[in-house]
Design a protein around this motif. Sequence first.
Motif, PDB file in Angstrom:
ATOM      1  N   PHE A  41       0.940  -1.228   0.166  1.00 55.39           N
ATOM      2  CA  PHE A  41       0.042   0.112   0.102  1.00 55.39           C
ATOM      3  C   PHE A  41       0.763   1.234  -0.015  1.00 55.39           C
ATOM      4  O   PHE A  41       1.870   1.274   0.733  1.00 55.39           O
ATOM      5  N   ASN A  42       0.476   2.275  -0.746  1.00 53.97           N
ATOM      6  CA  ASN A  42       1.228   3.324  -1.000  1.00 53.97           C
ATOM      7  C   ASN A  42       1.069   4.587   0.068  1.00 53.97           C
ATOM      8  O   ASN A  42       1.872   5.583   0.283  1.00 53.97           O
ATOM      9  N   GLY A  43       0.315   4.057   1.150  1.00 58.74           N
ATOM     10  CA  GLY A  43       0.314   5.032   2.362  1.00 58.74           C
ATOM     11  C   GLY A  43      -0.781   6.406   2.217  1.00 58.74           C
ATOM     12  O   GLY A  43      -0.641   7.311   2.913  1.00 58.74           O
ATOM     13  N   VAL A  44      -1.596   6.292   1.180  1.00 64.27           N
ATOM     14  CA  VAL A  44      -2.218   7.436   0.816  1.00 64.27           C
ATOM     15  C   VAL A  44      -3.664   7.570   2.236  1.00 64.27           C
ATOM     16  O   VAL A  44      -3.664   8.753   2.660  1.00 64.27           O
ATOM     17  N   GLY A  45      -3.993   6.694   2.444  1.00 62.74           N
ATOM     18  CA  GLY A  45      -5.027   6.559   3.429  1.00 62.74           C
ATOM     19  C   GLY A  45      -4.576   6.962   4.985  1.00 62.74           C
ATOM     20  O   GLY A  45      -5.436   7.356   5.813  1.00 62.74           O
ATOM     21  N   HIS A  46      -3.435   7.200   5.213  1.00 65.01           N
ATOM     22  CA  HIS A  46      -2.970   7.248   6.709  1.00 65.01           C
ATOM     23  C   HIS A  46      -2.849   8.917   7.119  1.00 65.01           C
ATOM     24  O   HIS A  46      -2.804   9.828   6.280  1.00 65.01           O
ATOM     25  N   SER A  47      -3.329   9.087   8.386  1.00 64.98           N
ATOM     26  CA  SER A  47      -3.450  10.251   8.696  1.00 64.98           C
ATOM     27  C   SER A  47      -2.284  11.270   8.444  1.00 64.98           C
ATOM     28  O   SER A  47      -2.532  12.547   8.151  1.00 64.98           O
ATOM     29  N   TYR A  48      -1.082  10.921   8.484  1.00 66.52           N
ATOM     30  CA  TYR A  48      -0.041  11.835   8.201  1.00 66.52           C
ATOM     31  C   TYR A  48       0.560  10.926   6.961  1.00 66.52           C
ATOM     32  O   TYR A  48       1.741  11.043   7.070  1.00 66.52           O
ATOM     33  N   LEU A 158       0.536   3.879  16.023  1.00 68.58           N
ATOM     34  CA  LEU A 158      -0.744   3.504  15.609  1.00 68.58           C
ATOM     35  C   LEU A 158      -1.061   4.239  14.288  1.00 68.58           C
ATOM     36  O   LEU A 158      -1.923   3.831  13.424  1.00 68.58           O
ATOM     37  N   SER A 159      -0.710   5.491  14.162  1.00 63.85           N
ATOM     38  CA  SER A 159      -1.196   6.511  13.336  1.00 63.85           C
ATOM     39  C   SER A 159      -0.781   5.938  11.662  1.00 63.85           C
ATOM     40  O   SER A 159      -1.075   6.279  10.866  1.00 63.85           O
ATOM     41  N   VAL A 160       0.473   5.067  11.959  1.00 60.53           N
ATOM     42  CA  VAL A 160       0.939   4.703  10.632  1.00 60.53           C
ATOM     43  C   VAL A 160       0.132   3.230  10.182  1.00 60.53           C
ATOM     44  O   VAL A 160       0.077   3.146   8.913  1.00 60.53           O
ATOM     45  N   VAL A 161      -0.443   2.650  11.160  1.00 60.24           N
ATOM     46  CA  VAL A 161      -1.239   1.330  10.811  1.00 60.24           C
ATOM     47  C   VAL A 161      -2.725   1.718  10.383  1.00 60.24           C
ATOM     48  O   VAL A 161      -3.224   1.130   9.446  1.00 60.24           O
ATOM     49  N   PHE A 162      -2.942   2.578  11.156  1.00 59.37           N
ATOM     50  CA  PHE A 162      -4.590   2.851  11.349  1.00 59.37           C
ATOM     51  C   PHE A 162      -5.277   3.436   9.934  1.00 59.37           C
ATOM     52  O   PHE A 162      -4.305   4.620   9.307  1.00 59.37           O
ATOM     53  N   PRO A 163      -6.108   3.023   9.116  1.00 55.71           N
ATOM     54  CA  PRO A 163      -6.437   3.792   7.885  1.00 55.71           C
ATOM     55  C   PRO A 163      -7.101   5.359   8.118  1.00 55.71           C
ATOM     56  O   PRO A 163      -7.604   5.299   9.527  1.00 55.71           O
ATOM     57  N   TYR A 164      -7.223   6.177   7.436  1.00 55.63           N
ATOM     58  CA  TYR A 164      -7.741   7.335   7.498  1.00 55.63           C
ATOM     59  C   TYR A 164      -9.042   7.552   8.024  1.00 55.63           C
ATOM     60  O   TYR A 164      -9.454   8.326   9.165  1.00 55.63           O
ATOM     61  N   TRP A 165     -10.008   6.963   7.438  1.00 53.45           N
ATOM     62  CA  TRP A 165     -11.554   6.652   7.821  1.00 53.45           C
ATOM     63  C   TRP A 165     -11.508   6.199   9.226  1.00 53.45           C
ATOM     64  O   TRP A 165     -12.538   6.811  10.090  1.00 53.45           O
ATOM     65  N   ASN A 449     -12.791   6.286  -4.682  1.00 57.98           N
ATOM     66  CA  ASN A 449     -11.742   5.890  -5.493  1.00 57.98           C
ATOM     67  C   ASN A 449     -11.151   4.376  -5.563  1.00 57.98           C
ATOM     68  O   ASN A 449     -10.233   3.876  -6.132  1.00 57.98           O
ATOM     69  N   HIS A 450     -11.923   3.693  -4.583  1.00 58.49           N
ATOM     70  CA  HIS A 450     -11.809   2.289  -4.248  1.00 58.49           C
ATOM     71  C   HIS A 450     -10.496   1.838  -3.773  1.00 58.49           C
ATOM     72  O   HIS A 450      -9.554   1.172  -3.955  1.00 58.49           O
ATOM     73  N   GLU A 451      -9.929   3.060  -2.779  1.00 58.21           N
ATOM     74  CA  GLU A 451      -8.562   2.832  -2.037  1.00 58.21           C
ATOM     75  C   GLU A 451      -8.804   1.760  -0.853  1.00 58.21           C
ATOM     76  O   GLU A 451      -9.996   1.270  -0.517  1.00 58.21           O
ATOM     77  N   PHE A 452      -7.599   1.195  -0.631  1.00 59.33           N
ATOM     78  CA  PHE A 452      -7.550   0.228   0.418  1.00 59.33           C
ATOM     79  C   PHE A 452      -8.073   0.848   1.842  1.00 59.33           C
ATOM     80  O   PHE A 452      -7.539   1.816   2.227  1.00 59.33           O
ATOM     81  N   MET A 453      -8.855   0.230   2.479  1.00 59.86           N
ATOM     82  CA  MET A 453      -9.536   0.794   3.679  1.00 59.86           C
ATOM     83  C   MET A 453      -9.439   0.031   4.987  1.00 59.86           C
ATOM     84  O   MET A 453      -9.779  -0.072   5.919  1.00 59.86           O
ATOM     85  N   GLY A 454      -8.157  -0.906   4.734  1.00 57.86           N
ATOM     86  CA  GLY A 454      -7.704  -1.766   5.937  1.00 57.86           C
ATOM     87  C   GLY A 454      -6.731  -1.169   6.640  1.00 57.86           C
ATOM     88  O   GLY A 454      -6.000  -0.189   6.293  1.00 57.86           O
ATOM     89  N   PHE A 455      -5.979  -2.361   7.380  1.00 61.88           N
ATOM     90  CA  PHE A 455      -4.777  -1.629   8.166  1.00 61.88           C
ATOM     91  C   PHE A 455      -3.671  -1.744   7.124  1.00 61.88           C
ATOM     92  O   PHE A 455      -3.750  -2.620   6.545  1.00 61.88           O
ATOM     93  N   LEU A 456      -2.697  -0.967   7.707  1.00 60.39           N
ATOM     94  CA  LEU A 456      -1.433  -0.843   6.787  1.00 60.39           C
ATOM     95  C   LEU A 456      -0.331  -1.611   7.529  1.00 60.39           C
ATOM     96  O   LEU A 456      -0.456  -1.957   8.643  1.00 60.39           O
TER      97      LEU A 456
END
Length: 462
Positions: A41-48, A158-165, A449-456
């Motif tokens: 995963f490219n990390g787009v969904g992560h908070s930072y 945890l912010s690295v692992v948790f999805p943005y939503w 955009n059908h981006e990945f919504m799970g844990f990173l």
Amino acid sequence: MAAKALVVYLLTAFSLAVASVYFVNNYSHGGYAEPVLSSNFNGVGHSYGSDAKVWPELKFGWRVVLATVIGFLGSACGTVGGVGGGGIFVPMLTLIVGFDTKSAAAISKCMIMGAAASSVWYNLRVPHPCREVPIIDYDLALLFQPMLMLGITIGVSLSVVFPYWLITVLIIILFMGTSSRSFTKAIEMWKEETVLKKAIAEKHTFANSRGELLIDTEYEPLIPKEEKTKLQILKGNLNLKRILVLLLVWVCFLLLQVIKNGTTNCSTLYWVLNLLQFPVALGVFGYECVRLYKKSKKRRISGSTDLICEAAIEWTGTNLAFCALCGILGGTVGGLLGSGGGFILGPLLLEIGVMPQVASSTATFVMMFSSSLSVVEFYLLQRFPMPYALYLMAVSILAGFWGQYFIRKLITILRRGSLIVFILSGVIFASALTMGVVGIEKSIRMINNHEFMGFLDFCSSQ
């Protein structure tokens, strides 16, 4: 206790939100979910996440003017409430000024640090409203600061692992819960203050020996009360021994973070440095726990009614464990959301019986240490542009000082400390709106955009 009910609510809601990740990820991919902890995963969904670095040039314009006004008001109200204002600063910096999320979080920490430092300086020159003790409760600061800083480290990981939503959902759960409880507390305090003011008014209205009605009659005491100078108040509010211990904890965490940033992610040394933070935090926290427990036990045996510190609770093993849980939870949420731990620490201090003026001063004092640790780390990593950081920090320093000045004057005139709690509730609610709206908008875009919504994957997403 309402504080325990609030913590149970947060833990339950957070657990359900984290568990729902599996369902949401499954649903968003039509039943063919990617593996959890996927490393591609490219990390787009992560908070930072890995947003491209965007640093607008500092030049006079409507964006800078609006950011200055919002930053000033947010810092003034945030420091008075003891929560900092990070929930307002991050959306402001991204939506109005145009910074990327990661840089906005870093500049937000600079603003919180500046406002907290100026507020602490102002509070050190203010006497305790009721007792001959410092207005900053160093016992509570030493109890909560180590666990808060440990929790921030856990939250950042945890912010690295948790999805943005998921982080958006956690923001809404936390801020709505703490703001509603703080607002309820403020109303209760307002009613108590109203009753007290009526009682004082009735006490000051009486008849003299000739039957004449006297209103608000005050007699000067035979021995006039000694007025303290600003220097005497400053000396009385300083506890150098406690401050040195807090500085030592701060330095230990800073050194571990700086050394860790120079290591390879997920290497043996990386994990060793992470784990070394636990004995540092637990050692200081354990020392303070033993000290408070012994003093509380001695007080119970002697039958004394004096408070051990500003908190109106018995320091039993259960209550100390509860405080440890709240400290870690507050720090974890602060590190996860990039907002600092004040959103839990401020309301918690009020719930355990600390009066608003002392709760605000103590929370701001603790927040100064945690935010400055983040600022030094961000500076070493070159996460923010210096011109903008210095400018907005200067705005926050002025706001922190004058915010404390005007609110303290207003409290003195109206004789209502509940104003601080109303401000605390308002800042948290405003943060819930701003960060919630921004988070929901970005989460909807990710779903479309059908981006990945799970844990990173922790190691490959940093």
